[in-house]
Design a protein around this motif. Structure first.
Motif, PDB file in Angstrom:
ATOM      1  N   THR A 262       0.860  -1.184   0.000  1.00 20.62           N
ATOM      2  CA  THR A 262       0.000   0.000   0.000  1.00 20.62           C
ATOM      3  C   THR A 262       0.891   1.227   0.000  1.00 20.62           C
ATOM      4  OG1 THR A 262      -1.653   1.209   1.270  1.00 20.62           O
ATOM      5  CG2 THR A 262      -0.126  -0.114   2.537  1.00 20.62           C
TER       6      THR A 262
ATOM      7  N   THR B 268       0.247   4.195   5.116  1.00 21.90           N
ATOM      8  CA  THR B 268      -0.112   3.438   6.323  1.00 21.90           C
ATOM      9  C   THR B 268      -0.062   4.371   7.526  1.00 21.90           C
ATOM     10  OG1 THR B 268       0.822   1.435   5.395  1.00 21.90           O
ATOM     11  CG2 THR B 268       0.496   1.442   7.746  1.00 21.90           C
TER      12      THR B 268
ATOM     13  N   TYR C 214       6.437   2.086  -2.836  1.00 16.85           N
ATOM     14  CA  TYR C 214       5.197   1.439  -3.268  1.00 16.85           C
ATOM     15  C   TYR C 214       5.287   1.285  -4.782  1.00 16.85           C
ATOM     16  CZ  TYR C 214       0.255   0.778  -4.407  1.00 16.85           C
ATOM     17  OH  TYR C 214      -0.936   0.295  -4.892  1.00 16.85           O
TER      18      TYR C 214
END
Ligand SMILES: [Zn+2]
Length: 839
Positions: free
Chosen positions: A368, A371, A484
């Protein structure tokens, strides 16, 4: 207009977008260039004031031809500029321009530094600049940059000897650089810095002159150049397949929000620098005259230089891996070097070269992009040795966890290892947001709590991974940030920084709400979840004399990234009042008040910025006459939306829609900023506009610049535009005609209406006008003559023509009540007659 800009941006953006996103992987030519640079121990610091001031031709030349370690110290982040590519202004523009500088440096090979100085907007003189900046703090930061970067030479973009000739920030950058040159080696000055670094004396300082500073090319040709060095900055780099000036153009074209996208150039071109002070030059035409920039410069360096120069001489482009034994030998010798400054720099450079020669692929990709602390993230770790070298992965270690993750794996040639790890982000991990915006800044200065972060281009990444390797018997640790990595069917592989964001954030639909009467308004708050299963409630903080209903609203969001919208009804007081509203979210007793702003452009990495979520609420005591306003948009401003906020019915009029018949429908016609500069067709329509005034209409023209104006009859009478401006937003305003209707009807304008203005009073005021005009206001910047051209009104036929350089377009979005009241009067011009008739 907007479309053209957009195309330009997309085209240039696509050329460099991959570079902006992907971690750099060196090919054989780039490894060779890195080794050449490894063998030079010299450094150059270039100093100016703003992103885009820097001469990328010279920075690229120093970095790629001279092979010096080269940095650009931009005193500010350019918050005060305009934005050609999107809506971001002020701090958010500073974030974009910071990243554009980093993008430029990735191309020209330089490094990037800053100070805490805030770009507060245009400044005429360094005295004013240094008064608004905290001069001593900015000087301390320039000294800090010199003490930490340790340049052999400094090159100023601007001339410290000609205050008033250019932007005050520009001259200030050169003056501070000259002063810091003398202070950096004095341990009694800014002594608290010396717990982190030591003193440093640069050898000499230059001014990057050019014909511009001499008034003409001819003057410059005839000037005495005995005190100057010159370089052919059109030199060709076979390893890049590009000329230096081509590289420079690519780099400066990163300043897209400033409209710097441009064609590349090639061919020989001379660049000049003028010696200012320090150790005299010799015959060598080198900035480093008398400075040993070889490995012999440092104790124990000769042995390293012998090895690495041999690698450079005999570089094997087909098989860079063959140099690993020598590179590792140099790496081991480097560990014993006492000069900590060069040791740190050269170890970092050499590690990058060793990693590339070994064909190592080390990557940690999160599942992801964002976070929150206390949340768990799944990481995919890829480790690959694409060479014949003997390499072991001993362990890896996350920056957020104390212990190593032991592996003890032999990395066989081209055999990929992948590992999956779930880690919990610790509670106190710092958010991924520009560190200089963590605390409220002043007009002149950013506040930075952590002294070690001052000057850094961006916030250090919170989550990194150390790979502990053994390469052919030599232990080496290589550190990688978590990224990412993802793909899009229509874009291919993409990278984004991995970011730590709050559990929850909130934003209000508008930054300013104007209440032009005592009716309540519904205001929408959007709450966004930074993790799954967010539950709590949100309240609004508001000024005492206002009211909000309901007191609080429940928040329940199931999935991270989802939003919930809630509406509060805000009740203004009876009389004039202003203040701020802020959403406060309570999640299990923890309070969150920030807004999460995301900035996404393809030429820079994705940015998230946390800013206090707040909107200004203004209860205006305002009277209005007339309702239907026709607005001719110029270079773009938010004046139409602002006028709608206070209840006007605003119709946007395109030049082709301007006709006698159409104009009749409006109580007033307002011309947007720089309309006569950007709309070609307006010159054919000016007749209709002036006839409209003649027959009793009311026309208000906002500022235009005299350069590039497309009509010679901007007004019904003679009016000469000038470059007069009043940049001090608090400059005293004198009311010249206290009894004039424009200052009395329907609102009585007093000095209070000029309080709380932002950025400036106004710009490009006319400095000559015919007798039909009446000047209503006078104002001036410190040390200047009084300027009376900010607001001029003339009767023409039955109507009123008003020309104003006052910065309404800046004051409205900031919710400045006096600006609204005065503008309402301009819109009501001529309407007082109706009132008299009715009475
Ligand atoms: Zn500038």
């Amino acid at each position: 207009m907007h479309q053209i800009k957009l195309y330009l941006f997309l085209f240039l953006g696509s050329l460099v977008s991959l570079q902006a996103q992907q971690p750099k992987k060196l090919n054989a030519s780039e490894i060779y260039e890195a080794i050449q640079k490894l063998n030079v121990l010299g450094s150059v610091l270039y100093v100016a004031a703003h992103p885009d001031d820097e001469n990328t031709r010279l920075i690229s030349y120093m970095s790629n031809q001279v092979k010096a370690r080269t940095a650009y110290l931009s005193l500010t982040r350019g918050d005060g500029g305009q934005n050609l590519i999107g809506p971001e202004i002020r701090e958010l523009l500073g974030v974009i321009r910071t990243q554009e500088l980093l993008a430029a440096r990735r191309i020209d090979g330089g490094e990037q530094r800053f100070t805490r100085a805030n770009d507060f907007g245009y400044s005429k003189h360094p005295d004013e600049t240094l008064n608004i900046w905290n001069k001593d703090d900015v000087l301390a930061d320039v000294v800090w940059a010199i003490r930490t970067f340790k340049p052999d030479v400094i090159i100023n973009r601007f001339d410290h000897r000609t205050p008033g000739r250019t932007h005050g920030h520009h001259t200030s950058s050169a003056m501070l650089s000259m002063e810091a040159f003398d202070l950096a080696n004095d341990s009694s000055k800014y002594a608290s810095q010396l717990q982190y670094t030591d003193t440093w004396q640069p050898k000499r300082i230059f001014f990057n002159t050019s014909w511009w500073f001499y008034g003409s090319q001819e003057n410059f040709e005839n000037a005495d150049k005995s005190n100057m060095l010159n370089f052919d900055i059109g030199v060709y780099y076979p390893s890049k397949g590009m000329s230096n000036n081509e590289v420079a153009a690519l780099a400066s074209s990163q300043h897209l929000c400033q409209g710097f996208g441009r064609l590349s150039q090639r061919g020989t071109e001379q660049e000049y620098i003028e010696f200012l002070k320090g150790e005299p030059l010799d015959e060598s035409n080198s900035v480093f005259a008398g400075i040993d920039t070889s490995w012999n410069r440092i104790e124990g360096g000769a042995a390293i230089g012998k090895i690495l120069n041999a690698v450079e001489q005999n570089f094997n482009f087909k098989n860079p891996t063959s140099h690993l034994p020598q590179l590792l030998e140099a790496y081991r010798l480097l560990q014993n070097i006492k000069d900590e400054h060069w040791k740190t720099i050269k170890i970092k450079e050499l590690k990058t070269i060793i990693e590339a020669c070994a064909g190592l692929y080390l990557e940690v990709s999160a599942n992801t992009a964002q976070t929150a602390p206390n949340s768990t993230v799944s990481l995919n770790i890829e480790v690959l040795n694409r060479s014949s070298a003997d390499i072991k992965l001993l362990s890896y270690k996350f920056s957020t966890i104390e212990t190593d993750n032991s592996k003890q794996i032999q990395l066989l040639e081209n055999q990929k290892f992948t590992f999956n790890e779930g880690i919990t982000i610790p509670k106190n991990t710092h958010y991924t947001t520009p560190y200089w915006l963590n605390k409220k800044s002043t007009l002149g200065m950013y506040h930075v709590d952590n002294p070690a972060w001052i000057g850094k281009p961006e916030t250090p990444r919170a989550v990194t991974v150390d790979f502990n390797l053994n390469i052919a018997g030599t232990p080496i640790t290589i550190t990688k940030p978590v990224v990412y990595r993802y793909s899009k069917p229509d874009k291919g592989e993409l990278y984004r920084p991995f970011e730590i964001i709050p559990e929850v954030s909130a934003s209000i639909s508008d930054k300013v709400f104007i209440f032009d009467n005592d009716h309540q308004k519904d205001i929408e708050v959007t709450v966004k979840a930074g993790r799954d299963a967010v539950e709590g409630y949100v309240q609004l903080a508001y000024p005492n004399d206002w009211n909000v209903y309901p007191e609080k609203q429940k928040i329940e969001i199931v999935n991270k990234g989802d939003i919930q919208k809630v509406v509060f009804t805000v009740y203004p007081p009876k009389g004039q009042s202003e203040g701020f509203i802020t959403p406060i979210i309570n999640i299990n007793g923890e309070f969150y008040t920030d807004e999460l702003i995301e900035i996404d452009y393809s030429h820079i990495p994705y940015q998230t910025v946390l800013m206090p979520s707040m909107s200004k609420i203004v209860r205006l005591d305002i009277e209005k006459r007339g309702n239907n306003i026709g607005y001719i948009e110029g270079a773009g401003d938010v004046v139409p939306e602002s006028l709608r906020q206070i209840g006007y019915n605003v119709t946007l009029i395109k030049p082709e829609q301007i006709s006698a018949e159409n104009l009749m429908n409006f109580d007033a016609i307002v011309v947007g900023i720089r309309a006569y500069n950007v709309l070609d067709d307006l010159k054919f329509k000016q007749k209709f506009l002036l006839d409209y005034v003649k027959e009793g209409g009311n026309m208000i023209v906002q500022y235009n610049t005299s350069r590039g104006i497309k009509t010679d009859n901007i007004a019904p009478y003679d009016l000469r535009l000038s470059r007069d401006r009043v940049t001090d937003e608090a400059a005293e305003v004198t009311i010249l005609q206290p009894n004039h209707p424009l200052l009395n009807f329907p609102n009585k304008i007093t000095f209070q209406d000029f309080e709380g203005w932002v950025q400036e009073r106004g710009l490009y005021f006319p400095d000559e006008w015919s007798g039909e005009f009446t000047p209503l206001l006078a104002m001036n910047d410190k040390g200047e003559t009084s300027k009376e051209g900010s607001l001029l009104v003339a009767k023409y036929g039955e109507g009123n023509y008003i020309y104003t350089g006052l910065s309404f377009f800046r004051e409205f979005p900031a919710g400045v009540s006096g600006a609204y009241r005065l503008f309402a009067n301009l819109l009501s011009a001529g309407k007082e007659k109706n009132k008299t008739l009715k009475n």
